[in-house]
Scaffold this motif. Sequence first.
Motif, PDB file in Angstrom:
ATOM      1  N   UNK A  93       4.095   5.088   3.693  1.00 32.46           N
ATOM      2  CA  UNK A  93       2.815   4.369   3.779  1.00 32.46           C
ATOM      3  C   UNK A  93       2.673   3.396   2.612  1.00 32.46           C
ATOM      4  N   UNK A  94       2.966   3.858   1.417  1.00 31.60           N
ATOM      5  CA  UNK A  94       2.833   3.004   0.236  1.00 31.60           C
ATOM      6  C   UNK A  94       3.729   1.779   0.357  1.00 31.60           C
ATOM      7  N   UNK A  95       4.951   2.003   0.822  1.00 32.62           N
ATOM      8  CA  UNK A  95       5.894   0.889   0.901  1.00 32.62           C
ATOM      9  C   UNK A  95       5.591  -0.019   2.089  1.00 32.62           C
ATOM     10  N   UNK A  96       5.532   0.546   3.283  1.00 30.68           N
ATOM     11  CA  UNK A  96       5.416  -0.270   4.494  1.00 30.68           C
ATOM     12  C   UNK A  96       4.052  -0.914   4.668  1.00 30.68           C
ATOM     13  N   UNK A  97       2.992  -0.247   4.194  1.00 35.44           N
ATOM     14  CA  UNK A  97       1.645  -0.802   4.338  1.00 35.44           C
ATOM     15  C   UNK A  97       1.144  -1.445   3.042  1.00 35.44           C
TER      16      UNK A  97
END
Length: 210
Positions: A92-96
Amino acid sequence: MQSPLRFLAFGDSSTAGFCNYGLSNHPYAINLFSSVNIPIIIDQKGIPGECVVPSMVKRLETLLFDEYSPHYDWIIILDGTNDLGYRKSAEKIFNEGLKLMYDMILERKNQNTKLSVMTVIENGYYTPEHIHDKQRQILNEMIRNYVKNYQDQNRICLIDLDKYISYHSMKDINQRKAIWDDLIHLTAAGYDLMTNIIFQDIYNKINQQS
């Protein structure tokens, strides 16, 4: 006369240089190029406590696409610690979050801004073997892989802070006290160490391109 290079240092409390429990700040950006004779301008935009998802993504978008925003030759991004603290997954942190910001910078037409990204250092709460630290390690691998696989290596630079600044493996207690202010933040000396690491990697990149 050489035109100054303009840098944006963007992130959370680690960019702001949060120390002494918030009573003072010592941003890594203040002395970033003080050891060499290169004209630079650095805008420090670190906000303690801010999360990547969604706040930081929106803040960067507002900053970059404002009609009065300056052109940045380099943008340095360091964040993710607060999101991990709220138990958000690395994906989530990376992709969003992080990937959206990286792409936002690198895909801007006619800008040719260079991007420098940093991995997230460990903290004093969880050892690298602890289950709660695994997401940080996964996130760092995702950051490394993004840089490794980006097609134009002239425009991107990895600063792998996680490999240089440790907490749990530091056996010298006095050294730990010298660079760690609390279990998450660094002292002024710790941020100066960060400055040296960041400077060397970016300076090497600039010299390669000269």
